[in-house]
Motif scaffolding. Structure first.
Motif, PDB file in Angstrom:
ATOM      1  N   PRO A 222      -2.110   4.469   2.145  1.00  0.00           N
ATOM      2  CA  PRO A 222      -3.130   5.330   2.742  1.00  0.00           C
ATOM      3  C   PRO A 222      -2.736   6.801   2.683  1.00  0.00           C
ATOM      4  O   PRO A 222      -1.549   7.146   2.690  1.00  0.00           O
ATOM      5  CB  PRO A 222      -3.191   4.834   4.188  1.00  0.00           C
ATOM      6  CG  PRO A 222      -1.807   4.332   4.455  1.00  0.00           C
ATOM      7  CD  PRO A 222      -1.338   3.723   3.159  1.00  0.00           C
ATOM      8  N   TYR A 224      -2.853   9.004   4.956  1.00  0.00           N
ATOM      9  CA  TYR A 224      -2.117   9.500   6.134  1.00  0.00           C
ATOM     10  C   TYR A 224      -0.606   9.307   6.019  1.00  0.00           C
ATOM     11  O   TYR A 224       0.173   9.996   6.687  1.00  0.00           O
ATOM     12  CB  TYR A 224      -2.637   8.856   7.417  1.00  0.00           C
ATOM     13  CG  TYR A 224      -2.344   7.382   7.583  1.00  0.00           C
ATOM     14  CD1 TYR A 224      -1.076   6.924   7.964  1.00  0.00           C
ATOM     15  CD2 TYR A 224      -3.341   6.431   7.392  1.00  0.00           C
ATOM     16  CE1 TYR A 224      -0.812   5.575   8.120  1.00  0.00           C
ATOM     17  CE2 TYR A 224      -3.073   5.080   7.541  1.00  0.00           C
ATOM     18  CZ  TYR A 224      -1.820   4.651   7.906  1.00  0.00           C
ATOM     19  OH  TYR A 224      -1.556   3.318   8.054  1.00  0.00           O
ATOM     20  N   GLU A 354     -11.151  10.504   9.607  1.00  0.00           N
ATOM     21  CA  GLU A 354     -10.553   9.173   9.622  1.00  0.00           C
ATOM     22  C   GLU A 354     -10.750   8.467   8.287  1.00  0.00           C
ATOM     23  O   GLU A 354      -9.842   7.788   7.789  1.00  0.00           O
ATOM     24  CB  GLU A 354     -11.170   8.341  10.756  1.00  0.00           C
ATOM     25  CG  GLU A 354     -10.529   6.978  10.962  1.00  0.00           C
ATOM     26  CD  GLU A 354      -9.037   7.066  11.296  1.00  0.00           C
ATOM     27  OE1 GLU A 354      -8.327   6.060  11.060  1.00  0.00           O
ATOM     28  OE2 GLU A 354      -8.575   8.112  11.790  1.00  0.00           O
ATOM     29  N   GLN A 355     -11.923   8.635   7.684  1.00  0.00           N
ATOM     30  CA  GLN A 355     -12.158   8.028   6.368  1.00  0.00           C
ATOM     31  C   GLN A 355     -11.198   8.585   5.322  1.00  0.00           C
ATOM     32  O   GLN A 355     -10.661   7.840   4.507  1.00  0.00           O
ATOM     33  CB  GLN A 355     -13.604   8.277   5.940  1.00  0.00           C
ATOM     34  CG  GLN A 355     -14.624   7.467   6.717  1.00  0.00           C
ATOM     35  CD  GLN A 355     -16.050   7.902   6.434  1.00  0.00           C
ATOM     36  OE1 GLN A 355     -16.293   9.046   6.045  1.00  0.00           O
ATOM     37  NE2 GLN A 355     -17.003   6.999   6.632  1.00  0.00           N
ATOM     38  N   ARG A 357      -8.225   9.933   5.852  1.00  0.00           N
ATOM     39  CA  ARG A 357      -6.845   9.458   6.138  1.00  0.00           C
ATOM     40  C   ARG A 357      -6.643   8.009   5.713  1.00  0.00           C
ATOM     41  O   ARG A 357      -5.538   7.624   5.307  1.00  0.00           O
ATOM     42  CB  ARG A 357      -6.532   9.633   7.626  1.00  0.00           C
ATOM     43  CG  ARG A 357      -6.282  11.074   8.038  1.00  0.00           C
ATOM     44  CD  ARG A 357      -5.752  11.154   9.464  1.00  0.00           C
ATOM     45  NE  ARG A 357      -6.784  10.845  10.432  1.00  0.00           N
ATOM     46  CZ  ARG A 357      -7.627  11.737  10.945  1.00  0.00           C
ATOM     47  NH1 ARG A 357      -7.549  13.000  10.562  1.00  0.00           N
ATOM     48  NH2 ARG A 357      -8.526  11.387  11.832  1.00  0.00           N
ATOM     49  N   GLN A 358      -7.700   7.206   5.830  1.00  0.00           N
ATOM     50  CA  GLN A 358      -7.570   5.776   5.525  1.00  0.00           C
ATOM     51  C   GLN A 358      -7.745   5.461   4.037  1.00  0.00           C
ATOM     52  O   GLN A 358      -7.496   4.325   3.621  1.00  0.00           O
ATOM     53  CB  GLN A 358      -8.599   4.981   6.334  1.00  0.00           C
ATOM     54  CG  GLN A 358      -8.370   4.987   7.836  1.00  0.00           C
ATOM     55  CD  GLN A 358      -7.082   4.280   8.234  1.00  0.00           C
ATOM     56  OE1 GLN A 358      -6.580   3.406   7.515  1.00  0.00           O
ATOM     57  NE2 GLN A 358      -6.527   4.665   9.381  1.00  0.00           N
ATOM     58  N   ARG A 360      -7.044   4.659   0.453  1.00  0.00           N
ATOM     59  CA  ARG A 360      -5.841   4.144  -0.199  1.00  0.00           C
ATOM     60  C   ARG A 360      -5.790   4.671  -1.625  1.00  0.00           C
ATOM     61  O   ARG A 360      -6.776   4.596  -2.359  1.00  0.00           O
ATOM     62  CB  ARG A 360      -5.824   2.620  -0.168  1.00  0.00           C
ATOM     63  CG  ARG A 360      -5.764   2.061   1.261  1.00  0.00           C
ATOM     64  CD  ARG A 360      -5.741   0.546   1.283  1.00  0.00           C
ATOM     65  NE  ARG A 360      -4.522   0.013   0.675  1.00  0.00           N
ATOM     66  CZ  ARG A 360      -3.339  -0.072   1.293  1.00  0.00           C
ATOM     67  NH1 ARG A 360      -3.196   0.370   2.529  1.00  0.00           N
ATOM     68  NH2 ARG A 360      -2.296  -0.580   0.663  1.00  0.00           N
TER      69      ARG A 360
END
Length: 423
Positions: A222, A224, A354-355, A357-358, A360
């Protein structure tokens, strides 16, 4: 030649009774904003049932002229005269104005009238709304003064422009093909880099149809875990009145690989916000939403002090992977439709913090060297594409000058060839 307000010549955003007469299961043409283009690029192939588009969409019918209302689509002159709709009726983005010509104005003449330089510039000046999402109001169209020759003269002007602008459109089409070819080459280079095509041996599946395999020694993780991300400061009513005015970037400043700073606005940033919302050399700026969703570029530090607004993400390196690697991944992912809005196509999509950071992404072992080599190739392609794009702009300006001159009576179409303006 008389001057008449648009409201006396055409209905602006009228009702469409033909839509109401359809049964709920009947299909009709569906036209999202990305399908609205003049000429052969207009795409009316999509259909939806009446029930699925009964609310929340703009309605129109054959013979209407569609004028995009939102920036930057309006300024691009993407108005179209719509014909060939399924069942003669269509719905589309709420970001469209509809003009329905009356008996005093020829539809093609009206189409050219809303493609003149003065129309586009005056409309841009009348826009309202927040930066990046400004719209042309209905009142501008209703009150627009139109220089109106006789119907016979309108048709002569329209026929003249049909013929003379075809030369421009042919050249523009050829240049577009060249630009598209360069874009395809750019994406091929990115695919080669992100898939590790130079590596030998067995690959590792990613689960993505658009990038199915990476080298076995790479990992997939990911965002993040390898970068720090931050969403910019929200605009507020007091932004222009505070004592600590500082320049900031917004999504309109960020495009693929480039950041423009010619039109920076300022906003108040307090002392405790300086660190959180400042940008520094090497930061990746990513567009959070709108038509430019996911577009990204690296800040080069050209200003000693600069900040960023909530329409942008700031991404900083926090591990072995350079931010350019993520930028190229975003470039490929967007080209493959990863960030397209789902469900309601009229909705402007967003890439939330959030999208992002997530997400992959493949994690290479030698990201810096791969990015350097690919970046050099893309820089050369970009230089050629920039020259072609500038040539396209000049062609479009000359085409618009010809349209403006003909529609406003600056040239006599019965004797003019139009060649001097276009060549």
């Amino acid at each position: 030649m008389s001057t008449v307000r648009m409201r006396h010549l055409a209905e602006v955003n009228p009702l469409t009774p033909a839509f109401d007469r359809l049964a709920n299961e009947d299909e009709l043409t569906f036209l999202p904003m990305e399908a609205v283009w003049p000429g052969e690029k207009l795409d009316i192939s999509r259909c939806r049932t009446k029930a699925s588009v009964a609310t929340g969409y703009t309605r129109f019918q054959d013979g209407d002229i569609l004028v995009p209302k939102i920036t930057p689509t309006f300024e691009a002159g993407r108005a179209v005269l719509i014909r060939g709709l399924h069942r003669g009726v269509g719905t589309g983005s709420t970001e469209l104005h509809v003009l329905r010509p009356g008996p005093r104005i020829d539809p093609k003449f009206l189409l050219y009238a809303v493609n003149t330089h003065s129309f586009l510039k005056n409309g841009e000046a009348e826009m309202y709304g927040v930066a990046g999402q400004q719209r042309v109001p209905d009142a501008f169209l209703r009150d627009l003064p139109v220089q109106l020759p006789s119907l016979a003269e309108q048709r002569r002007i329209a026929d003249f422009l049909d013929t003379t602008t075809a030369h421009f459109e042919s050249l523009i089409s050829k240049r577009n093909s060249q630009i598209e070819g360069l874009a395809e080459r750019e994406l091929a280079l990115i695919v080669d880099m992100l898939s590790g095509s130079q590596k030998s041996g067995k690959g590792k599946p990613t689960g993505w149809s658009w990038l199915p395999e990476v080298p076995a020694e790479w990992s997939v993780g990911p965002v993040y875990a390898y970068f720090s991300t931050e969403l910019g400061k929200m605009l507020n009513a007091d932004r222009a009145s505070g004592p600590n005015q500082r320049p900031y970037l917004r999504n309109a400043n960020v495009h693929w690989y480039t950041i423009g700073t010619d039109d920076l606005a300022t906003m108040d940033f307090s002392a405790d916000e300086v660190s959180r919302y400042s940008v520094r050399r090497g930061d990746l700026m990513v567009c959070e939403g709108g038509a430019g969703i996911a577009e990204a570029a690296v800040w080069d530090g050209r200003l000693q002090e600069c900040y960023f607004q909530k329409s942008l993400h700031r991404v900083r390196r926090a591990g072995p992977v350079p931010v350019e690697w993520l930028m190229y991944w975003l470039r490929l992912a967007k080209a493959c439709g990863v960030f397209e809005a789902e469900g309601n196509i009229a909705t402007i999509p967003h890439l939330t913090g959030e999208q992002l950071r997530q997400c992959r992404i493949p994690i290479p072992i030698d990201g810096d060297s791969l990015v350097k080599r690919t970046g050099e190739h893309i820089a050369r392609l970009t230089a050629v594409r920039t020259k072609l794009t500038r040539a396209q702009i000049l062609l479009a300006e000359r085409r618009q000058a010809l349209i403006t001159a003909a529609v406003t009576g600056q040239i006599d179409v019965s004797t003019a060839s139009g060649r001097g303006i276009g060549e």
